[in-house]
Design an enzyme around this catalytic site. Structure first.
Site, PDB file in Angstrom:
ATOM      1  N   GLY A 109       6.253   2.225  15.836  1.00 31.45           N
ATOM      2  CA  GLY A 109       6.021   1.791  14.456  1.00 31.45           C
ATOM      3  C   GLY A 109       7.294   1.377  13.747  1.00 31.45           C
ATOM      4  CD  GLN A 169       6.776  -3.637   7.105  1.00 30.66           C
ATOM      5  OE1 GLN A 169       6.497  -2.468   6.919  1.00 30.66           O
ATOM      6  NE2 GLN A 169       6.419  -4.581   6.257  1.00 30.66           N
ATOM      7  CB  ILE A 184      -0.751  -3.307   4.128  1.00 35.98           C
ATOM      8  CG1 ILE A 184       0.031  -2.845   5.367  1.00 35.98           C
ATOM      9  CG2 ILE A 184      -2.162  -2.760   4.187  1.00 35.98           C
ATOM     10  CD1 ILE A 184       0.247  -1.336   5.401  1.00 35.98           C
ATOM     11  N   GLY A 186       6.962   0.492   9.989  1.00 36.65           N
ATOM     12  CA  GLY A 186       6.737   0.484   8.548  1.00 36.65           C
ATOM     13  C   GLY A 186       7.381   1.627   7.792  1.00 36.65           C
ATOM     14  CD  GLU A 187       4.465   5.739   7.646  1.00 38.21           C
ATOM     15  OE1 GLU A 187       4.100   6.614   6.874  1.00 38.21           O
ATOM     16  OE2 GLU A 187       3.950   5.575   8.783  1.00 38.21           O
ATOM     17  N   GLY A 235       0.821  -1.198   0.000  1.00 34.64           N
ATOM     18  CA  GLY A 235       0.000   0.000   0.000  1.00 34.64           C
ATOM     19  C   GLY A 235       0.860   1.255   0.000  1.00 34.64           C
ATOM     20  CG  PHE A 236       4.290   1.149  -0.201  1.00 32.71           C
ATOM     21  CD1 PHE A 236       5.067   0.555   0.788  1.00 32.71           C
ATOM     22  CD2 PHE A 236       4.068   0.451  -1.373  1.00 32.71           C
ATOM     23  CE1 PHE A 236       5.625  -0.700   0.593  1.00 32.71           C
ATOM     24  CE2 PHE A 236       4.610  -0.810  -1.573  1.00 32.71           C
ATOM     25  CZ  PHE A 236       5.396  -1.383  -0.585  1.00 32.71           C
ATOM     26  CG  ASN A 238       7.796 -11.981  13.545  1.00 30.68           C
ATOM     27  OD1 ASN A 238       8.955 -12.107  13.152  1.00 30.68           O
ATOM     28  ND2 ASN A 238       6.856 -12.858  13.282  1.00 30.68           N
ATOM     29  N   PRO A 239      10.894 -10.227  14.992  1.00 29.14           N
ATOM     30  CG  PRO A 239      12.654 -10.929  16.350  1.00 29.14           C
ATOM     31  CD  PRO A 239      11.188 -11.130  16.107  1.00 29.14           C
TER      32      PRO A 239
END
Lengths: 334, 733
Positions: B697, B634, B474, B699-700, B247-248, B627-628
């Site tokens: 977080g 990510q 995602i 993801g980013e 998605g991003f 979860n490494p």
């Protein structure tokens, strides 16, 4: 768009099919034609699949040359022992193009006829005289980073995208062509046309002609040859500048030189001016630079692709330098 | 890796993702693969002007194509309710990609806007017919040239959630007075997300009930928006999104394809599928804004920052868009005595922009972290040492507490792993044969927080646990992470937990954005598990028994369930209000962020300027690492995306026409495998004491700072500062 499809069982059937109907396209590996049909740029009424034709052989010629069938896949051409030893530049050029998957499909004949990747050629909403004759050229004054600087006209600045064809131009390949009217042999230098005021006419082939083979003449100096490609990422991108070069040097002086450029020309660009200057010159960076400048003096640039002049100078010098016996740099991983 | 979790727990273990086999064997059914009896296929016709009116639309040729069911245009499309007004108090109101009422008007607002939809019996007929629709326009003057519009930039609207600037002291004055000062201009081009899975919608009506299959990052907001556009109660809309192929941010809003597919299904009475081509995504799904940034820094000779100025100009569309928070990281990274941050905006007649992985920080860290590196060279101080000398104790702007601040430790560990001490600072001083070698570093920074989520957790007498929450998978491994958290919270084996997600019929999940989904769901999950355990303890006092299963068996109940959140409209509103209050309260108390340090090594060809990234080390602080395996993935993915941003990615918007000229993966250059070096990712693992489960977080964070680390390494290799992305060969000649 709907089209009819014929899988030709033999050359004669294929030739008759294209002779009967101008709106017919020959389908080899399909890596370019199918894309262009999807984009609505090519809209043939009939597609003749030629992949069953017996044109898939690579043969040793008695004069030291090599004959390559038009349907030889790019991956096989690159891997062929004769090609690798006699014309390393050709193997390298092919391997610098596309991806492994595409090379497994793409044919030698199809690669020669590959069409430009100019952004405005690909966009149906843009003016492009190559796509719609007489409609103008939005690339001039637009995004022309990947456009040509040599052989351009006020009607078209689209670069020829092939890597393989650059090596073939350097090697003076001869293209064998057949039609219902017979067989003829076209030197590669005469295969592609400059855009002039008819950019949609890209080659000297008639619409009913089929490329059946490419013959590589014996080129002893090509044993010391190389293809260098500079692009926007490490793989899977068209050349900003590419150089196919072969060099013979004796006592520090150039005795034989062949040079062709990709990414900068509206056709695979044989650098004859540079070759003329190189002969008899000392095999030094300075000599190479003089040759490069002689070739690039004719460059016509846009603000977007002006850098190609300097990039081409540097890439020509770097490529030739690597071909000087005992003067070569250590292996590059690019 | 160090973590504060119990070594016996599931949390902290590098478990394989639960949907891994389904995806790798091709069994996963993505939205475009979903089918119904009688399925019809849609294709879009796009405008080819940036602003104006449609004066004629010729659809006869298209309608005549065999298999075409209908060609919908503004002349015959069923009505749509207008786009709801956006309100900062209702996050779901911000889900509309644009404010255009598609096919309800003859007005064109961007090049690429859908002006007709062809519905046909098969996709080939739909595509063929779409190519035959011809439009005539009365174009009006359009503003499409971002660079040319810079002078017209206006201050961004500011909100408590997204402040458009900040100020401490008088930074301009301090800059003028600084013994050492730099005043630099940076630019970044537009980007597109390029998720592996292009957007696709399958819509089917059953009377007045609408079901939509679509990969989305915002199931609940999608449902609310579709309900609003089609005048339905939210309960009559179902959104299914079990798999999202990346998605991003590009799948965080509702774009025209979704609305038009539902509209086409309504008009034809058929289930309809629209699968966008890559070009279709570029023309109808917004990307990242370009930016023009100024970073000015002033310092004493010993490297104490006295002034930091960071300003930005970005763009939105005339019909929507997201004001990019470019200067966020500059509020928090350096203990400057005086700070001035300003974000400005131009509105153009282009497809509105949308968040793309780390909106703001991805491009903001490029400018800031390059400027700090340049300052280090001015001062003759090691760039990492300069950062450590300006590492703040508390938030530089207002002295607020950092909930977790481990940046210095990331640099210490990263420098050791990478071998920073081998670096000789002089540019062009390191070589590998003929190659120029450079090493660069930069900070990664991404704000953290969490939304609200509804959840139910059921514990059964057979020992299994069922977690139900309509969040989105995602590709992050979200379901696996939540199963790990539930397993530990209830002291059951990981394999006993099953997580249901990806469906609006489930309890309302959060938006998968802002890197907040895992913490958000974990917050509700942990609360539900606490309730469950309380119920169990109460039961156990009555029944006895020393396991969950035993207690439930003795009580003769098949399962017990705990709920968090509310399913009523009123409950949702009060949820939203609670969220806003908590957000405001938390922001008053702490500055929360995930952070990290990037180390990059490049080789540059001295003849041609080709850059190859050869080595990467990143040490990150994302709180608890649930979860490494998926967390490393990510971060690594973020770094790869950052390499594209650094070296090759650029959406080409023709400034003469506003048209995107490279809407394809062959001409928009994302990194290929050969561009990606070995990437060493590690985590500090310290939980954030203020976040649910200690989770920040992931993801980013990875993409932030990457372009700066590359640019700094390129400077070290070549002596050249490239301040305009991407760092292409022409800029290094």
């Amino acid at each position: 768009m709907p089209f009819s499809y014929l899988s030709a069982p033999d050359v004669e059937t294929a030739l008759r099919a294209v002779a009967d109907d101008e709106d017919t396209k020959l389908l080899g590996g399909g890596t370019n034609l199918v894309d262009l049909m999807r984009e609505g740029i090519e809209r043939p009424a009939k597609v003749v699949d030629i992949t069953r034709l017996p044109l898939g052989e690579i043969k040793n010629l008695p004069d030291g040359g090599v004959r390559v069938g038009a349907l030889v896949r790019n991956s096989r051409l690159a891997a062929d022992h004769l090609v690798r030893t006699r014309y390393p530049v050709l193997t390298q050029a092919v391997l610098h193009g596309a991806s492994a998957q595409l090379r497994n499909m793409a044919t030698v004949g199809g690669n020669l006829l590959q069409r430009t990747r100019c952004l405005y050629f690909y966009d149906g909403a843009a003016a492009c005289g190559k796509r719609e004759p007489g409609s103008g050229c939005d690339a001039i004054g637009g995004f022309s980073r990947n456009s040509a600087i040599l052989g351009t006209s006020e009607h078209c600045i689209a670069a020829h995208p092939s890597d393989m064809a650059v090596a073939l131009a350097m090697l003076d390949a001869v293209v064998e062509v057949r039609s219902v009217r017979g067989t003829r042999r076209v030197p590669i230098a005469e295969l592609h046309r400059l855009p002039g005021d008819t950019p949609h006419v890209e080659t000297t082939l008639a619409t009913d002609e089929l490329i059946t083979a490419v013959e590589l003449p014996a080129v002893p100096v090509a044993a010391n040859s190389r293809y260098r490609k500079v692009r926007d990422r490490a793989s899977y991108a068209f050349a900003l500048v590419s150089v196919a070069a072969a060099l013979g040097v004796e006592d520090g002086t150039v005795t034989a030189a062949r040079l062709a450029l990709g990414g900068v020309g509206t056709k695979p660009w044989r650098a004859t001016e540079a070759e003329r200057v190189l002969l008899g010159e000392p095999a030094t960076d300075e000599g190479f630079l003089r040759a490069a400048d002689a070739e690039l003096a004719a460059a016509a640039t846009t603000p977007h692709n002006h850098f190609k002049v300097e990039l081409a100078r540097r890439t020509i010098v770097a490529t030739l330098r690597r071909l000087v016996p005992d003067g070569r740099d250590e292996e590059s991983t690019i | 890796m160090t973590t504060a979790q119990k070594p016996t727990g599931a949390v902290g273990k590098p478990l394989d993702r639960v949907d891994g086999k389904t995806k790798t064997t091709g069994a996963a059914e993505f939205a475009a693969e979903h089918t119904y009896p009688g399925l019809a296929h849609a294709a879009l016709v796009h405008a080819t002007i940036s602003r104006g009116r449609i004066t004629a639309l010729h659809t006869d040729d298209a309608s005549a194509v065999p298999g075409v069911i209908t060609v919908l245009t503004h002349r015959n499309a069923p009505p749509l309710e207008p786009v709801p007004k956006t309100s900062p108090l209702d996050l779901s109101s911000m889900v509309s990609g644009t404010s255009v009422d598609y096919l309800q008007t003859d007005e064109v607002y961007w090049d690429g806007q859908p002006i007709a939809v062809v519905v046909a019996e098969n996709a080939a007929a739909a595509n063929q017919a779409a190519a035959l629709v011809r439009a005539e326009y009365a174009p009006s003057e359009a503003a499409v040239d971002f660079t040319g519009a810079e002078a017209n930039a206006r201050p961004q609207p500011s909100s408590p959630i997204m402040p458009a600037g900040a100020k401490k002291g008088d930074a301009e004055e301090a800059l003028a007075a600084a013994p050492v000062a730099l005043d630099l201009r940076f630019t970044t081009p537009p980007h597109n997300h390029n998720a592996l899975e292009p957007h696709a919608t399958v819509a089917v009506w059953d009377g007045d009930r609408l079901t939509v299959h679509e990969p989305t990052q915002a199931i609940d907001w999608f449902r609310a928006h579709l309900a609003a556009r089609f005048g339905l109660p939210a309960d009559d809309v179902r959104v299914l999104s079990p798999f999202v192929g990346g998605g991003f941010g590009g799948k965080g809003a509702v774009w025209p394809g979704t609305i038009l597919t539902a509209l086409a299904a309504r008009a034809t009475g058929r289930p309809v599928r629209l699968a966008l081509s890559r070009e279709g995504v570029y023309r109808t799904v917004g990307g990242r804004t370009p930016s023009i940034q100024r970073v000015a820094v002033g310092a004493s000779h010993d490297g104490k920052l006295t002034a930091l100025v960071h300003t930005s100009v970005t763009r939105t569309g005339r019909v929507g868009g997201f004001p990019e928070p470019v200067t966020t990281q500059s509020q928090h990274l350096y203990a400057a005595e005086n700070i001035l941050l300003e974000q400005k905006l131009v509105r153009l007649d282009l497809l509105p922009n949308i968040p793309m992985r780390a909106p703001g920080e991805a491009i903001g860290t490029f400018a800031l972290e390059c400027a700090i590196d340049e300052l280090a060279y001015e001062l003759d101080i090691d760039p990492i040492e300069l950062r450590l000398r300006n590492e703040p104790e508390a938030n530089p702007l207002d002295g607020k507490e950092f909930s977790l601040r481990t940046l210095a430790e990331s640099y210490r560990q990263g420098a050791a792993r990478f071998g920073w001490h081998e670096r000789t600072p002089e540019p062009r001083s390191m070589r590998d044969g003929r190659w120029l070698v450079g090493m660069g570093a930069a900070s990664a920074y991404h704000p953290a927080g969490y939304f609200t989520a509804d959840i139910t957790v059921r514990l059964s007498a057979d020992g299994t646990v069922l977690v139900r929450c309509g969040f989105q998978e995602i590709g992050t491994g979200g379901a696996t992470a939540q199963a790990q958290i539930a397993a530990d919270a209830l002291s059951v084996p990981f394999q006993a937990v099953h997580v249901e997600y990806g469906d609006s019929a489930l309890p309302k999940g959060p938006f998968a954005g802002g890197s907040m989904q895992t913490a958000t769901v974990a917050a509700s999950l942990l609360e539900a598990c606490k309730k469950l355990k309380r119920s169990l303890r109460t039961m156990a006092r009555r029944t006895g028994g020393d396991s969950h299963e035993e207690v439930l068996r003795r009580a003769n109940v098949p399962h017990i369930e705990a709920k968090v959140g509310s399913s009523t409209q009123l409950g949702r509103k009060s949820d939203q209000a609670r969220f806003m209050l908590r957000l405001a309260r938390d922001r008053r108390r702490w500055v929360r962020a995930s952070t990290g340090a990037h180390f990059c090594q490049v080789r540059v060809d001295p003849d041609t300027g080709e850059v190859r990234v050869t080595r990467w080390t990143g040490v990150f602080s994302i709180g608890t690492v649930v979860n490494p395996k998926s967390a490393v993935s990510q971060l690594r993915g973020g770094i790869v995306m950052g390499l594209g941003m650094a070296l090759s990615e650029e959406t080409l918007v023709d400034p003469r026409t506003g048209r995107i000229m490279n809407p394809s993966l062959s001409e928009y250059h994302i990194p290929v495998h050969a561009d990606v070096p070995p990437i060493d990712v590690s985590f500090l693992g310290t939980p954030d004491p203020t976040m649910p489960g200690g989770i920040l977080g992931a993801g980013e964070l990875g993409i932030t700072g990457v372009a700066a680390a590359v640019a700094n390494a390129v400077h070290h290799a070549t002596g050249k500062r490239v301040r305009d992305l991407p760092i292409s060969v022409d800029k290094l000649l």
